[in-house]
Design an enzyme around this catalytic site. Structure first.
Site, PDB file in Angstrom:
ATOM      1  N   CYS A   2       0.856  -1.188   0.000  1.00  0.00           N
ATOM      2  CA  CYS A   2       0.000   0.000   0.000  1.00  0.00           C
ATOM      3  C   CYS A   2       0.892   1.238   0.000  1.00  0.00           C
ATOM      4  O   CYS A   2       1.993   1.221   0.544  1.00  0.00           O
ATOM      5  CB  CYS A   2      -0.938   0.108   1.201  1.00  0.00           C
ATOM      6  SG  CYS A   2      -2.072  -1.265   1.355  1.00  0.00           S
ATOM      7  N   ARG A  27       3.568   0.079  -5.107  1.00  0.00           N
ATOM      8  CA  ARG A  27       3.365  -0.517  -3.789  1.00  0.00           C
ATOM      9  C   ARG A  27       2.023  -1.244  -3.672  1.00  0.00           C
ATOM     10  O   ARG A  27       1.740  -1.886  -2.657  1.00  0.00           O
ATOM     11  CB  ARG A  27       3.427   0.557  -2.710  1.00  0.00           C
ATOM     12  CG  ARG A  27       4.696   1.369  -2.721  1.00  0.00           C
ATOM     13  CD  ARG A  27       4.681   2.377  -1.607  1.00  0.00           C
ATOM     14  NE  ARG A  27       4.532   1.726  -0.333  1.00  0.00           N
ATOM     15  CZ  ARG A  27       5.527   1.200   0.364  1.00  0.00           C
ATOM     16  NH1 ARG A  27       6.743   1.249  -0.102  1.00  0.00           N
ATOM     17  NH2 ARG A  27       5.301   0.626   1.519  1.00  0.00           N
ATOM     18  N   TRP A  76      -2.952  -2.500  -1.663  1.00  0.00           N
ATOM     19  CA  TRP A  76      -2.666  -3.895  -1.983  1.00  0.00           C
ATOM     20  C   TRP A  76      -3.384  -4.684  -0.894  1.00  0.00           C
ATOM     21  O   TRP A  76      -2.998  -4.670   0.260  1.00  0.00           O
ATOM     22  CB  TRP A  76      -1.173  -4.164  -1.952  1.00  0.00           C
ATOM     23  CG  TRP A  76      -0.795  -5.542  -2.380  1.00  0.00           C
ATOM     24  CD1 TRP A  76      -0.593  -5.975  -3.658  1.00  0.00           C
ATOM     25  CD2 TRP A  76      -0.568  -6.675  -1.531  1.00  0.00           C
ATOM     26  NE1 TRP A  76      -0.259  -7.306  -3.655  1.00  0.00           N
ATOM     27  CE2 TRP A  76      -0.237  -7.769  -2.361  1.00  0.00           C
ATOM     28  CE3 TRP A  76      -0.608  -6.882  -0.162  1.00  0.00           C
ATOM     29  CZ2 TRP A  76       0.049  -9.033  -1.870  1.00  0.00           C
ATOM     30  CZ3 TRP A  76      -0.331  -8.144   0.342  1.00  0.00           C
ATOM     31  CH2 TRP A  76      -0.003  -9.205  -0.516  1.00  0.00           C
ATOM     32  N   ASN A 102      -1.043   1.960   5.957  1.00  0.00           N
ATOM     33  CA  ASN A 102      -0.260   0.926   5.277  1.00  0.00           C
ATOM     34  C   ASN A 102       0.280   0.001   6.367  1.00  0.00           C
ATOM     35  O   ASN A 102       0.900   0.475   7.317  1.00  0.00           O
ATOM     36  CB  ASN A 102       0.887   1.598   4.503  1.00  0.00           C
ATOM     37  CG  ASN A 102       1.991   0.642   4.079  1.00  0.00           C
ATOM     38  OD1 ASN A 102       3.140   1.032   4.000  1.00  0.00           O
ATOM     39  ND2 ASN A 102       1.662  -0.583   3.804  1.00  0.00           N
ATOM     40  N   GLY A 103       0.011  -1.307   6.226  1.00  0.00           N
ATOM     41  CA  GLY A 103       0.499  -2.248   7.235  1.00  0.00           C
ATOM     42  C   GLY A 103      -0.596  -3.212   7.643  1.00  0.00           C
ATOM     43  O   GLY A 103      -1.624  -3.312   6.958  1.00  0.00           O
ATOM     44  N   GLU A 489      15.147 -17.688 -11.733  1.00  0.00           N
ATOM     45  CA  GLU A 489      14.811 -16.278 -11.926  1.00  0.00           C
ATOM     46  C   GLU A 489      14.058 -16.078 -13.251  1.00  0.00           C
ATOM     47  O   GLU A 489      13.080 -15.323 -13.315  1.00  0.00           O
ATOM     48  CB  GLU A 489      16.103 -15.440 -11.891  1.00  0.00           C
ATOM     49  CG  GLU A 489      15.971 -13.968 -12.172  1.00  0.00           C
ATOM     50  CD  GLU A 489      15.064 -13.196 -11.209  1.00  0.00           C
ATOM     51  OE1 GLU A 489      14.615 -13.767 -10.214  1.00  0.00           O
ATOM     52  OE2 GLU A 489      14.783 -12.028 -11.495  1.00  0.00           O
ATOM     53  N   LYS A 493      10.308 -14.541 -13.533  1.00  0.00           N
ATOM     54  CA  LYS A 493       9.985 -13.365 -14.350  1.00  0.00           C
ATOM     55  C   LYS A 493       8.787 -13.665 -15.243  1.00  0.00           C
ATOM     56  O   LYS A 493       7.869 -12.873 -15.356  1.00  0.00           O
ATOM     57  CB  LYS A 493      11.165 -12.939 -15.246  1.00  0.00           C
ATOM     58  CG  LYS A 493      12.369 -12.314 -14.605  1.00  0.00           C
ATOM     59  CD  LYS A 493      12.161 -10.953 -14.001  1.00  0.00           C
ATOM     60  CE  LYS A 493      11.670 -11.079 -12.602  1.00  0.00           C
ATOM     61  NZ  LYS A 493      12.541 -10.719 -11.524  1.00  0.00           N
ATOM     62  N   GLU A 496       5.418 -14.023 -13.181  1.00  0.00           N
ATOM     63  CA  GLU A 496       4.824 -12.856 -12.534  1.00  0.00           C
ATOM     64  C   GLU A 496       4.283 -11.824 -13.500  1.00  0.00           C
ATOM     65  O   GLU A 496       3.340 -11.116 -13.166  1.00  0.00           O
ATOM     66  CB  GLU A 496       5.785 -12.215 -11.525  1.00  0.00           C
ATOM     67  CG  GLU A 496       7.047 -11.657 -12.101  1.00  0.00           C
ATOM     68  CD  GLU A 496       7.989 -11.105 -11.023  1.00  0.00           C
ATOM     69  OE1 GLU A 496       7.520 -10.726  -9.954  1.00  0.00           O
ATOM     70  OE2 GLU A 496       9.198 -11.044 -11.294  1.00  0.00           O
ATOM     71  N   HIS A 512      14.514 -36.772 -12.761  1.00  0.00           N
ATOM     72  CA  HIS A 512      13.909 -37.266 -11.520  1.00  0.00           C
ATOM     73  C   HIS A 512      12.451 -36.852 -11.381  1.00  0.00           C
ATOM     74  O   HIS A 512      11.888 -36.912 -10.295  1.00  0.00           O
ATOM     75  CB  HIS A 512      14.712 -36.767 -10.317  1.00  0.00           C
ATOM     76  CG  HIS A 512      16.119 -37.264 -10.305  1.00  0.00           C
ATOM     77  ND1 HIS A 512      16.449 -38.581 -10.096  1.00  0.00           N
ATOM     78  CD2 HIS A 512      17.291 -36.622 -10.557  1.00  0.00           C
ATOM     79  CE1 HIS A 512      17.757 -38.727 -10.179  1.00  0.00           C
ATOM     80  NE2 HIS A 512      18.293 -37.553 -10.475  1.00  0.00           N
ATOM     81  N   LYS A 611       5.453  -3.884  -5.502  1.00  0.00           N
ATOM     82  CA  LYS A 611       6.915  -3.808  -5.543  1.00  0.00           C
ATOM     83  C   LYS A 611       7.533  -4.041  -4.180  1.00  0.00           C
ATOM     84  O   LYS A 611       8.564  -4.671  -4.051  1.00  0.00           O
ATOM     85  CB  LYS A 611       7.302  -2.420  -6.068  1.00  0.00           C
ATOM     86  CG  LYS A 611       8.782  -2.222  -6.254  1.00  0.00           C
ATOM     87  CD  LYS A 611       9.278  -2.954  -7.464  1.00  0.00           C
ATOM     88  CE  LYS A 611      10.766  -2.940  -7.605  1.00  0.00           C
ATOM     89  NZ  LYS A 611      11.239  -4.098  -8.395  1.00  0.00           N
TER      90      LYS A 611
HETATM   91  C1  F6R Z   1      10.340 -10.449  -8.382  1.00  0.00           C
HETATM   92  C2  F6R Z   1      10.425  -9.536  -7.275  1.00  0.00           C
HETATM   93  C3  F6R Z   1      10.206 -10.064  -5.907  1.00  0.00           C
HETATM   94  C4  F6R Z   1      11.197  -9.416  -4.931  1.00  0.00           C
HETATM   95  C5  F6R Z   1      10.874  -9.849  -3.501  1.00  0.00           C
HETATM   96  C6  F6R Z   1      11.879  -9.306  -2.518  1.00  0.00           C
HETATM   97  O1  F6R Z   1      10.572  -9.821  -9.601  1.00  0.00           O
HETATM   98  O2  F6R Z   1      10.665  -8.382  -7.441  1.00  0.00           O
HETATM   99  O3  F6R Z   1      10.292 -11.440  -5.867  1.00  0.00           O
HETATM  100  O4  F6R Z   1      12.479  -9.799  -5.285  1.00  0.00           O
HETATM  101  O5  F6R Z   1       9.603  -9.406  -3.157  1.00  0.00           O
HETATM  102  O6  F6R Z   1      11.917  -7.920  -2.571  1.00  0.00           O
HETATM  103  P1  F6R Z   1      13.132  -7.105  -2.005  1.00  0.00           P
HETATM  104  O7  F6R Z   1      14.327  -7.436  -2.798  1.00  0.00           O
HETATM  105  O8  F6R Z   1      12.706  -5.683  -2.139  1.00  0.00           O
HETATM  106  O9  F6R Z   1      13.299  -7.514  -0.577  1.00  0.00           O
END
Ligand code: F6R
Length: 616
Positions: A2, A27, A76, A102-103, A489, A493, A496, A512, A611
């Site tokens: 949020c 956010r 969020w 927020n929280g 990774e 990507k 998501e 396996h 994010k």
């Molecule tokens: C994926 C992504 C998330 C963050 C995760 C940790 O693209 O961005 O998986 O990597 O939420 O976030 P940070 O690095 O901000 O602790």
């Protein structure tokens, strides 16, 4: 998660709030709302959907919203589905108090039952509505000022919050408070800007105060800032700093999405991360946080890396690098799991936490637990001044610049660079690498930015591959050794931002279990660069081919062997194995991006994500 925002001053609040909310959408963006205050009244509008939906709704009212004080929120969802009712701001039963939050209030249920017994009613499912009514209850019962009611209520709360609250009958005051969730205050003469992230007010002021946990501030029109401790109401001396943010870094420029901009920024961000840390040609690595704790690292018995998501993947690469170059055993744990397993830690055990945002609640909580147990905590963060950065014993910033696209890209490569530098530095201290190896490694590091730049040229071939496979339901990503985390990774990507199911596996594990998934409809992305078990990878490719799987291989320029086996090859420059993730991840980022674009998804704001994950 949020984003919260607020303004109190002499300018029209509406454009400041709306534009600021747009910058905070990373956010959370499932619903949003604003409240603008005028004498004895307020304008409130909330809606499901993004801030642009809120703007449209307000526009449809065909009214001019006037007012120089206001608060806003982009959500969020945690408690209650994303809809107009659960969107913030929330209003107390008497319509007197209006609040954004927020929280998470963990003990909200108990408080809600108490308030219900005392005649309160609730329209939303949120914990925020419970808190604003608790404040109202305490205020009325004890005939207290708003600030004292907020303070007493917050002392009853278990959980995390950053809040801003206004009283309808006294609309020239905003009270803000923080515990756990971030909250910044921008300060100019005669005006205050409130935000979860100062990027939303930086074009008005760079005079910034980050509230610390357990602090609240009373903001009054034309009055000095009044900062206090929530626990005992003690007055505090505000420390206002000049924040440096380059506005260009938070704009998309010619790019359609931030994610593409951030992918293309990587040759530069890698140089920024290396700047001042790697002095070529002398091959000197300077990392203050390591140098000033040299003995701790030299004598380390083990290192535990804690992180989430993409940062956890860079942690896995860090494990490979640290073990190889320093011979210290390394464990990598999900911060969220670490916290609840009663971890065995001894005094001065080394913990490395990795976080782009520096606000991830799971990582922050794990860090605090590790510190409580006496561990030495070293942080790798991107956001300067973030909660994690402020809580570690020592650390290093990645300096990748603001990362706005929800899918992390440039922060990942910057984290790897830092892990490489740390591994080399400690390896040198411990004499686990010889000088020749060290010097040639440093030289390779000097060429990495240019090689990443050359790798970006694969975008045209990626477009062809994306066009062919954008409609499939599943993808498999395979890699070995240091490129196994890159496979994870790549899969993350794709998942998501395109919502295609994808899994990453160590290539040899395929036999396996996952090999059962392979048929003519399954595209398999396989990292098959030279070194790193190249011959074995060819064997894995043969196995996929025998089962009619479609092979998309990341190979080194000049590779002819895999060309004849794969359906598509993506040719990338050669670099030593330890640095290869910095190259091999680039086509995977671009592939995910391109597929999501063809599928018409909103790349920067994928569904259900945010994010900065500030809830546990
Ligand atoms: C994926 C992504 C998330 C963050 C995760 C940790 O693209 O961005 O998986 O990597 O939420 O976030 P940070 O690095 O901000 O602790």
């Amino acid at each position: 998660m949020c984003g919260i925002i607020g303004y109190l001053g002499y300018r029209e609040a509406y454009p400041i709030l709306i534009n600021g909310l747009k910058k905070l959408e990373y956010r959370g963006y499932d619903s949003s709302g604003i409240a603008i205050f005028y004498k004895n009244g307020f304008f409130l509008c909330k809606t499901k959907g993004r801030v642009s939906e809120l703007e449209k709704k307000i526009f449809s009212y065909k009214i001019k919203i006037k007012g120089t004080i206001g608060i806003g929120h982009t959500r969020w969802a945690t408690h209650g589905i994303p809809d107009d009712i659960n969107a913030h701001p929330h209003v107390s039963n008497s319509n007197e108090l209006i609040m954004i939050h927020n929280g998470i209030i963990e003990n909200y249920h108990k408080i809600k039952i108490f308030l219900l017994k005392n005649g309160f009613t609730f329209v939303s499912k949120t914990d925020t509505e419970v808190l604003v009514n608790l404040i109202e209850y305490i205020k009325k019962k004890n005939k207290l000022s708003l600030e004292e009611s907020v303070r007493i209520s917050l002392n009853e709360i278990v959980g995390a919050y950053s809040i801003a609250i206004v009283e309808k009958s006294n609309p020239e005051t905003i009270i803000i408070a923080k515990l756990g969730s971030p909250l910044a205050l921008g300060i100019n003469e005669k005006e205050f800007f409130i935000a979860s992230d100062p990027i939303s007010f930086i074009n008005y002021t760079n005079n910034t105060l980050y509230l610390k946990d357990g602090e609240m501030a009373i903001l009054k029109k034309n009055k000095e800032l009044d900062l206090r401790k929530i626990i005992n109401n003690h007055k505090l001396n505000p420390i206002i700093k000049k924040l440096k943010i380059n506005l260009k870094e938070i704009e998309k420029g010619e790019y359609k999405y931030f994610m593409l901009k951030e992918i293309y920024e990587q040759p530069k961000t890698i140089l920024d991360t290396l700047r001042g840390r790697l002095l070529i040609p002398k091959g000197i690595i300077c990392i203050d946080g390591i140098e000033s704790n040299k003995d701790i690292f030299i004598n380390a018995k083990s290192i535990t890396i804690l992180a989430c998501g993409t940062s956890w993947h860079s942690g896995l690469i860090g494990e490979y690098l640290l073990e190889k170059l320093t011979r210290i055993p390394v464990e990598v744990e999900y911060a969220s799991e670490f916290r609840y397993k009663n971890p065995i830690l001894e005094k001065k055990d080394i913990i490395i936490v990795i976080s782009q945002s520096g606000e991830t609640a799971d990582t922050l909580a794990a860090l605090k637990l590790a510190k409580k147990k006496g561990a030495f905590v070293f942080g790798i963060c991107n956001v300067v001044g973030s909660s994690i950065a402020r809580n570690v014993d020592a650390g290093v910033y990645t300096h990748a610049g603001p990362e706005i696209g929800v899918a992390s890209t440039k922060a990942f490569t910057a984290q790897i660079i830092i892990l490489v530098l740390i591994a080399l530095k400690i390896g040198k201290y411990r004499f686990t690498i010889n000088n020749n190896f060290y010097q040639s490694f440093c030289k390779e590091l000097g060429s990495i930015s240019e090689k990443v730049n050359n790798t970006l040229k694969v975008y045209n071939s990626i477009k062809i591959i994306a066009k062919k496979y954008f409609n499939v339901n599943n993808f498999l990503y395979l890699g070995r050794g240091i490129n196994f985390p890159v496979a994870l990774e790549g899969a993350l990507k794709l998942k998501e931002i395109s919502y295609i199911h994808a899994e990453g596996y160590p290539a040899a594990e395929m036999k396996h279990g996952p090999i059962a998934l392979i048929d003519e409809n399954m595209p398999v992305v396989i990292i098959a660069t030279k070194k790193g078990c190249y011959e074995k990878i060819i064997g894995n490719i043969q196995e996929i081919k025998a089962r009619k799987g479609k092979i998309i291989a990341i190979v080194n320029e000049g590779d002819i062997q895999i060309n004849t086996l794969a359906d598509f090859t993506i040719k990338v420059p050669y670099i030593i194995e330890e640095l290869s993730p910095l190259i091999t991840v680039i086509p995977l980022q671009l592939l995910a991006y391109q597929i999501a674009c063809i599928r018409g998804e909103n790349v920067d704001q994928p569904r259900n994500l945010a994010k900065s994950v500030t809830v546990e």
